[in-house]
Scaffold this motif. Structure first.
Motif, PDB file in Angstrom:
ATOM      1  N   THR A  22       0.851  -1.199   0.000  1.00  0.00           N
ATOM      2  CA  THR A  22       0.000   0.000   0.000  1.00  0.00           C
ATOM      3  C   THR A  22       0.886   1.249   0.000  1.00  0.00           C
ATOM      4  O   THR A  22       2.122   1.146  -0.008  1.00  0.00           O
ATOM      5  N   GLU A  23       0.233   2.408   0.084  1.00  0.00           N
ATOM      6  CA  GLU A  23       0.982   3.670   0.129  1.00  0.00           C
ATOM      7  C   GLU A  23       1.776   3.825   1.424  1.00  0.00           C
ATOM      8  O   GLU A  23       2.569   4.743   1.556  1.00  0.00           O
ATOM      9  N   GLN A  24       1.557   2.928   2.382  1.00  0.00           N
ATOM     10  CA  GLN A  24       2.332   2.940   3.633  1.00  0.00           C
ATOM     11  C   GLN A  24       3.778   2.475   3.408  1.00  0.00           C
ATOM     12  O   GLN A  24       4.639   2.670   4.258  1.00  0.00           O
ATOM     13  N   ALA A  25       4.026   1.841   2.278  1.00  0.00           N
ATOM     14  CA  ALA A  25       5.338   1.209   2.047  1.00  0.00           C
ATOM     15  C   ALA A  25       6.449   2.237   1.843  1.00  0.00           C
ATOM     16  O   ALA A  25       6.213   3.302   1.292  1.00  0.00           O
ATOM     17  N   ASP A  26       7.634   1.874   2.282  1.00  0.00           N
ATOM     18  CA  ASP A  26       8.830   2.702   2.094  1.00  0.00           C
ATOM     19  C   ASP A  26       9.196   2.721   0.593  1.00  0.00           C
ATOM     20  O   ASP A  26       9.407   1.669  -0.013  1.00  0.00           O
ATOM     21  N   ARG A  27       9.278   3.932   0.031  1.00  0.00           N
ATOM     22  CA  ARG A  27       9.532   4.076  -1.413  1.00  0.00           C
ATOM     23  C   ARG A  27      10.891   3.489  -1.829  1.00  0.00           C
ATOM     24  O   ARG A  27      11.028   2.886  -2.886  1.00  0.00           O
ATOM     25  N   ASN A  28      11.905   3.706  -0.963  1.00  0.00           N
ATOM     26  CA  ASN A  28      13.243   3.183  -1.281  1.00  0.00           C
ATOM     27  C   ASN A  28      13.231   1.661  -1.365  1.00  0.00           C
ATOM     28  O   ASN A  28      13.878   1.067  -2.223  1.00  0.00           O
TER      29      ASN A  28
END
Ligand SMILES: NC(=O)c1ccc[n+]([C@@H]2O[C@H](COP(=O)([O-])OP(=O)(O)OC[C@H]3O[C@@H](n4cnc5c(N)ncnc54)[C@H](O)[C@@H]3O)[C@@H](O)[C@H]2O)c1
Ligand SMILES: Nc1nc(=O)c(N)c(NC[C@H](O)[C@H](O)[C@H](O)COP(=O)(O)O)[nH]1
Length: 219
Positions: A101-107
């Motif tokens: 989800t959008e909670q995930a770390d982008r890196n």
């Protein structure tokens, strides 16, 4: 919208636990594991929850049987908690899709993509599993899915009416605490849950395990 046929396969202690309070989960005998791998070889995708990857580090390949191909591995991981060292990431025998989800770390998403793992960002906080199944069907031609737990993922799928079949092996152990086969907010009575029809009962070749096969007939 069409969705794949969904089968949950698990092994539980006689008190319905798929893992002990310390996360110990080796319940199936070698015959039952072989049966599990036969199901793996018959599906297009294998789905697991993040905790199962974190606790068991499974490879999810049908390596105990002759399989023509390896099914896609699908990990449901809303917060993207699984380690980059997990076998579903590092072992390249089968493709892996991590749904988050959008909670995930982008890196971390970028790192996973660099490691040839497909990452699907679906939803703000929770993943709609019906959407995931439909997307697997439409984009990846997935017609049959094996769900290998754990308890929370099993509950989410049952609650949404997305499960077609359950194959539950009862193994001759007692845990007394731990993770239940279906682990969630639960139903108040037998009325609210899905209707199950017993299809077969078999005794495992080991003589100590019972394999229950239920068809889920809806709410
Ligand atoms: N004996 C068996 O057959 C068997 C099979 C599988 C797992 N296990 C055991 O079960 C335990 C894990 O089960 P569990 O219930 O703790 O976890 P789980 O494997 O069901 O994973 C739960 C996690 O998946 C993610 N998730 C699930 N649905 C989501 C959704 N809709 N949106 C966003 N994220 C979502 C979340 O991170 C959640 O915390 C492990 O100890 C494992 O060893 C046993
Ligand atoms: N049917 C079943 N019986 C078990 O006793 C057990 N522990 C699991 N657990 C499912 C989960 O996905 C596990 O992590 C994999 O069974 C390990 O998978 P690998 O062989 O490493 O690919 N499933």
């Amino acid at each position: 919208m069409p969705k794949p046929y969904v089968i949950i396969v698990s092994a539980a202690s006689i008190d319905g636990r798929i893992a002990s309070k310390t996360g110990y989960s080796r319940l199936s005998c070698p015959f039952d594991l072989r049966r599990l791998h036969e199901v793996r070889a018959s599906v297009d995708a294998i789905m697991v929850g993040a905790n199962t990857v974190i606790n068991d580090d499974p490879s999810l390949t049908p390596r105990y049987v002759k399989a023509i191909r390896n099914p896609i591995r699908v990990v449901i991981d809303g917060k993207l908690r699984i380690p980059l060292t997990a076998k579903v990431v590092t072992n390249k025998e089968a493709p892996t899709i991590i749904v988050t989800t959008e909670q995930a770390d982008r890196n971390k998403i970028a790192q996973l993509m660099n490691m040839s793992v497909e990452v699907w960002v679906m939803g703000k906080e929770r993943i709609n599993l019906k959407d995931v199944l439909e997307r697997l069907f439409m984009e990846k031609n997935v017609k049959r899915v094996l769900v290998e737990g754990g308890g929370h993922l099993n509950w989410e799928l049952i609650k949404e009416g997305l499960v077609d079949e359950i194959r539950l092996t009862i193994s001759p152990y007692v845990f007394g605490a731990g993770t239940s086969f279906i682990e969630g907010e639960g139903y108040p009575t037998t009325i609210e849950g899905p209707r199950l029809r017993l299809k077969s009962v078999n005794i495992c070749e080991c003589g100590q395990e019972v394999i229950l096969n239920y068809i889920v007939e809806g709410d």
